[in-house]
Write a protein that holds these residues in place. Structure first.
Motif, PDB file in Angstrom:
ATOM      1  N   ASP A 453      46.292  22.332  42.205  1.00 11.12           N
ATOM      2  CA  ASP A 453      47.169  21.647  41.244  1.00 11.12           C
ATOM      3  C   ASP A 453      47.380  22.477  39.976  1.00 11.12           C
ATOM      4  N   SER A 454      47.452  23.793  40.129  1.00 12.18           N
ATOM      5  CA  SER A 454      47.632  24.660  38.974  1.00 12.18           C
ATOM      6  C   SER A 454      48.228  25.978  39.433  1.00 12.18           C
ATOM      7  N   GLU A 455      48.886  26.661  38.505  1.00 12.99           N
ATOM      8  CA  GLU A 455      49.395  27.999  38.779  1.00 12.99           C
ATOM      9  C   GLU A 455      48.321  29.057  38.538  1.00 12.99           C
ATOM     10  N   GLU A 456      47.176  28.629  38.029  1.00 16.00           N
ATOM     11  CA  GLU A 456      46.107  29.565  37.686  1.00 16.00           C
ATOM     12  C   GLU A 456      45.428  30.094  38.936  1.00 16.00           C
ATOM     13  N   GLU A 457      45.084  31.359  38.928  1.00 24.32           N
ATOM     14  CA  GLU A 457      44.299  31.943  40.000  1.00 24.32           C
ATOM     15  C   GLU A 457      43.390  33.010  39.407  1.00 24.32           C
ATOM     16  N   PHE A 458      42.308  33.308  40.113  1.00 29.93           N
ATOM     17  CA  PHE A 458      41.406  34.345  39.646  1.00 29.93           C
ATOM     18  C   PHE A 458      41.030  35.230  40.828  1.00 29.93           C
ATOM     19  N   LEU A 459      40.435  36.369  40.502  1.00 24.53           N
ATOM     20  CA  LEU A 459      40.104  37.376  41.504  1.00 24.53           C
ATOM     21  C   LEU A 459      38.592  37.515  41.629  1.00 24.53           C
ATOM     22  N   LEU A 460      38.133  37.736  42.851  1.00 20.77           N
ATOM     23  CA  LEU A 460      36.728  38.010  43.111  1.00 20.77           C
ATOM     24  C   LEU A 460      36.625  39.318  43.877  1.00 20.77           C
ATOM     25  N   HIS A 461      35.687  40.130  43.500  1.00 20.54           N
ATOM     26  CA  HIS A 461      35.447  41.360  44.244  1.00 20.54           C
ATOM     27  C   HIS A 461      34.652  41.015  45.509  1.00 20.54           C
ATOM     28  N   PRO A 462      35.032  41.562  46.667  1.00 25.36           N
ATOM     29  CA  PRO A 462      34.297  41.251  47.903  1.00 25.36           C
ATOM     30  C   PRO A 462      32.804  41.544  47.788  1.00 25.36           C
ATOM     31  N   ALA A 463      32.444  42.595  47.048  1.00 21.30           N
ATOM     32  CA  ALA A 463      31.024  42.925  46.893  1.00 21.30           C
ATOM     33  C   ALA A 463      30.275  41.811  46.176  1.00 21.30           C
ATOM     34  N   THR A 464      30.956  41.143  45.234  1.00 21.89           N
ATOM     35  CA  THR A 464      30.331  40.035  44.519  1.00 21.89           C
ATOM     36  C   THR A 464      29.994  38.893  45.465  1.00 21.89           C
ATOM     37  N   VAL A 465      30.943  38.588  46.360  1.00 24.04           N
ATOM     38  CA  VAL A 465      30.701  37.530  47.341  1.00 24.04           C
ATOM     39  C   VAL A 465      29.562  37.916  48.263  1.00 24.04           C
ATOM     40  N   ARG A 466      29.537  39.181  48.687  1.00 23.83           N
ATOM     41  CA  ARG A 466      28.482  39.635  49.586  1.00 23.83           C
ATOM     42  C   ARG A 466      27.109  39.567  48.909  1.00 23.83           C
ATOM     43  N   ARG A 467      27.050  39.930  47.632  1.00 26.02           N
ATOM     44  CA  ARG A 467      25.764  39.917  46.932  1.00 26.02           C
ATOM     45  C   ARG A 467      25.201  38.514  46.809  1.00 26.02           C
ATOM     46  N   ASN A 468      26.090  37.546  46.610  1.00 25.19           N
ATOM     47  CA  ASN A 468      25.635  36.179  46.330  1.00 25.19           C
ATOM     48  C   ASN A 468      25.550  35.299  47.562  1.00 25.19           C
ATOM     49  N   ASP A 469      26.109  35.735  48.664  1.00 28.14           N
ATOM     50  CA  ASP A 469      25.993  34.970  49.902  1.00 28.14           C
ATOM     51  C   ASP A 469      25.923  35.964  51.047  1.00 28.14           C
ATOM     52  N   ARG A 470      24.709  36.254  51.470  1.00 26.11           N
ATOM     53  CA  ARG A 470      24.510  37.276  52.494  1.00 26.11           C
ATOM     54  C   ARG A 470      24.340  36.687  53.885  1.00 26.11           C
ATOM     55  N   SER A 471      24.704  35.421  54.049  1.00 27.64           N
ATOM     56  CA  SER A 471      24.584  34.808  55.366  1.00 27.64           C
ATOM     57  C   SER A 471      25.551  35.456  56.336  1.00 27.64           C
ATOM     58  N   ALA A 472      25.189  35.403  57.615  1.00 26.86           N
ATOM     59  CA  ALA A 472      26.045  36.012  58.641  1.00 26.86           C
ATOM     60  C   ALA A 472      27.408  35.346  58.683  1.00 26.86           C
ATOM     61  N   GLN A 473      27.436  34.036  58.397  1.00 22.21           N
ATOM     62  CA  GLN A 473      28.693  33.301  58.463  1.00 22.21           C
ATOM     63  C   GLN A 473      29.694  33.806  57.437  1.00 22.21           C
ATOM     64  N   SER A 474      29.220  34.084  56.201  1.00 15.91           N
ATOM     65  CA  SER A 474      30.139  34.550  55.162  1.00 15.91           C
ATOM     66  C   SER A 474      30.643  35.948  55.473  1.00 15.91           C
ATOM     67  N   VAL A 475      29.787  36.800  56.059  1.00 16.84           N
ATOM     68  CA  VAL A 475      30.216  38.146  56.429  1.00 16.84           C
ATOM     69  C   VAL A 475      31.299  38.079  57.491  1.00 16.84           C
ATOM     70  N   VAL A 476      31.101  37.195  58.476  1.00 14.78           N
ATOM     71  CA  VAL A 476      32.101  37.045  59.537  1.00 14.78           C
ATOM     72  C   VAL A 476      33.415  36.548  58.965  1.00 14.78           C
ATOM     73  N   ILE A 477      33.347  35.589  58.026  1.00 17.91           N
ATOM     74  CA  ILE A 477      34.568  35.041  57.431  1.00 17.91           C
ATOM     75  C   ILE A 477      35.321  36.116  56.660  1.00 17.91           C
ATOM     76  N   LEU A 478      34.605  36.929  55.893  1.00 18.56           N
ATOM     77  CA  LEU A 478      35.267  37.989  55.132  1.00 18.56           C
ATOM     78  C   LEU A 478      35.923  39.006  56.057  1.00 18.56           C
TER      79      LEU A 478
END
Length: 497
Positions: A453-478
């Motif tokens: 419900d907004s025009e706002e968006e932000f960016l995340l670096h893939p490495a940031t996601v990997r550092r904070n969620d190292r589960s196999a499921q998140s790696v597969v999703i990325l």
């Protein structure tokens, strides 16, 4: 736009399961589930009863109460000491026990609770539940349970719940022509084969949605053989022009707005494909539709220029596929499903028309069996509806009175009622998924997250996601997300279809 690096304390998880300690009211849906199913003789009344009987009161989680109290800068509320902050937290905690079955989230987190007002001295609570659509099939259940859970608070003496719906708006309004910017959902009814009852399904579905409380329009996209002028009987059978805006004013019948080339005073078109595509584009995009919750498009048969033009000019929310039991119908329908798949339009239901008739206490299948089931199994479309051979259904199409209007309590109307419920629920799920869009931008090598419900968006670096969620499921999703994006760009670079 700044590339954000999440702090080390941020933990991203793709697991949507709720903890066992978090109890809730779950409004389950008997009409739409994630498993393939065949709908036979559905009953609207029994559907409501099944939803109501599945609601079991349980306690809300202490975690939610602590979170609400923290947001107000207070300690967790107790029933003995009531302040303005704790009273609001109590009400929100109670309402958080009600779960939306489509989103799998409580109605507070969904943002449905609006205009909350509390009078502690009189013990009065009033608020508004703003649902995603006025055609929500369980809005009565939401209202009833909201009254019940808030009234159970010991200090509450009177509860006033008002129901409303979000204003009609598409997910990506800025990318649409002006005439389509106030339409929430656009539904294509398609078969890719003539004579299977596609127009019958489109018209009856539209009037079913209107009967559920939605604002609905029908666009007859078949210029060569328009069916809408025969199937409905508006008083004004000619489209009018607004000379100031140079726009088209649709005609109307029983509260549903109608546009068809057959209402343009020209009958059936005799023209080449590119001219037809231009006519359809003009009729659809320059019409003053106003605010609509659903625009049902009766697609012409085939998968040619006209169909591609419609799918590319208009951001279709979903498609309903119509077929008959014959193998020949399945072959053509399969082409249409593949077309929608390539254009990223989800097919939410299959309607198998003329599947059987009953006589002398027996059921006969004059055209064979299995075409609809084959579409469901091969393409993974989860919902299948059967329409029997009924003389009244054919006669209503010729008389100008839709069957669901002529006999609203009949078997045909009950089938369309469940189809309408399915379409409403699936569209709500699709809009929720799109509103929180997460995509990978290969050019800047970052993940884009769009705020709902907004025009706002932000960016995340893939490495940031990997550092904070190292589960196999998140790696597969990325990895899968990146693979899908590569295929998408490859497909568009060679012209798609």
């Amino acid at each position: 736009m700044q590339l954000l690096h999440a702090p080390s304390s941020l933990h991203l998880s793709f697991n949507n399961s709720r903890p066992e300690s978090e109890k809730s009211f779950l409004l389950s849906s008997a009409c739409c589930s994630s498993h393939p199913q065949r709908h036979q003789k559905p009953t609207w009344i029994s559907y409501k009863r099944s939803v109501l009987s599945s609601i079991t009161p349980k306690s809300a989680s202490g975690l939610y109460n602590q979170r609400q109290s923290k947001s107000l800068g207070q300690e967790p509320a107790s029933t003995s000491a009531i302040s303005s902050g704790t009273a609001e937290a109590d009400v929100l905690k109670a309402l958080s026990q009600i779960i939306d079955p489509d989103f799998g989230t409580d109605i507070v987190s969904c943002g449905f609770v609006k205009d909350l007002q509390i009078n502690e001295a009189l013990g009065e609570v009033s608020f508004r539940l703003e649902l995603t659509t006025p055609a929500c099939p369980i809005k009565d259940m939401f209202e009833q349970k909201a009254n019940e859970v808030v009234a159970m608070l010991p200090w509450v003496k009177n509860v006033n719940v008002t129901m409303s719906a979000q204003p009609a708006r598409p997910v990506f309004a800025g990318q649409l022509p002006a005439g389509l910017q106030t339409i929430s959902n656009i539904i294509a009814v398609s078969s890719c084969k003539g004579g299977v009852g596609k127009s019958t399904v489109a018209v009856n579905l539209a009037y079913t949605l209107a009967g559920m409380g939605a604002r609905v329009g029908i666009f007859d996209a078949d210029v060569y053989g328009p069916s809408l002028p025969t199937m409905v009987s508006p008083e004004n059978r000619l489209l009018e022009m607004n000379p100031e805006k140079r726009s088209i004013i649709p005609t109307e019948y029983l509260g549903v707005k109608l546009v068809s080339f057959g209402f343009a005073g020209q009958g059936r078109a005799i023209m080449r494909g590119p001219m037809v595509s231009g006519v359809i584009n003009q009729l659809l995009t320059t019409t003053e539709w106003g605010e609509l919750d659903y625009l049902v498009i009766d697609m012409p048969p085939g998968t040619g220029d006209i169909q591609l033009t419609l799918c590319q000019v208009v951001p279709l929310t979903a498609a309903v596929i119509v077929t008959t039991p014959q193998k020949l119908a399945f072959i053509d329908v399969a082409k249409g499903v593949r077309m929608f798949s390539k254009l990223k339009v989800p097919c939410v239901a299959v309607v198998e028309n003329m599947c059987h008739f009953d006589a002398d206490g027996k059921r006969y299948y004059p055209f064979g069996r299995g075409s609809g089931s084959q579409v469901v199994q091969q393409f993974g479309i989860p919902h299948l509806f059967d329409l029997p051979i009924r003389p009244t259904l054919s006669a209503s199409g010729d008389s100008g009175m839709p069957e669901v209007v002529a006999d609203p309590l009949g078997e045909i109307a009950q089938t369309f009622q469940n189809l309408g419920v399915c379409v409403v629920q699936q569209c709500a799920k699709i809009r929720q998924q799109v509103s929180t869009a997460v995509t990978y931008d290969k050019f800047i090598k970052a993940i884009r997250v769009k705020v709902p419900d907004s025009e706002e968006e932000f960016l995340l670096h893939p490495a940031t996601v990997r550092r904070n969620d190292r589960s196999a499921q998140s790696v597969v999703i990325l990895n899968l997300s990146e693979h899908i994006k590569k295929e998408f760009y490859l497909t568009n670079s060679v012209g798609g279809m």
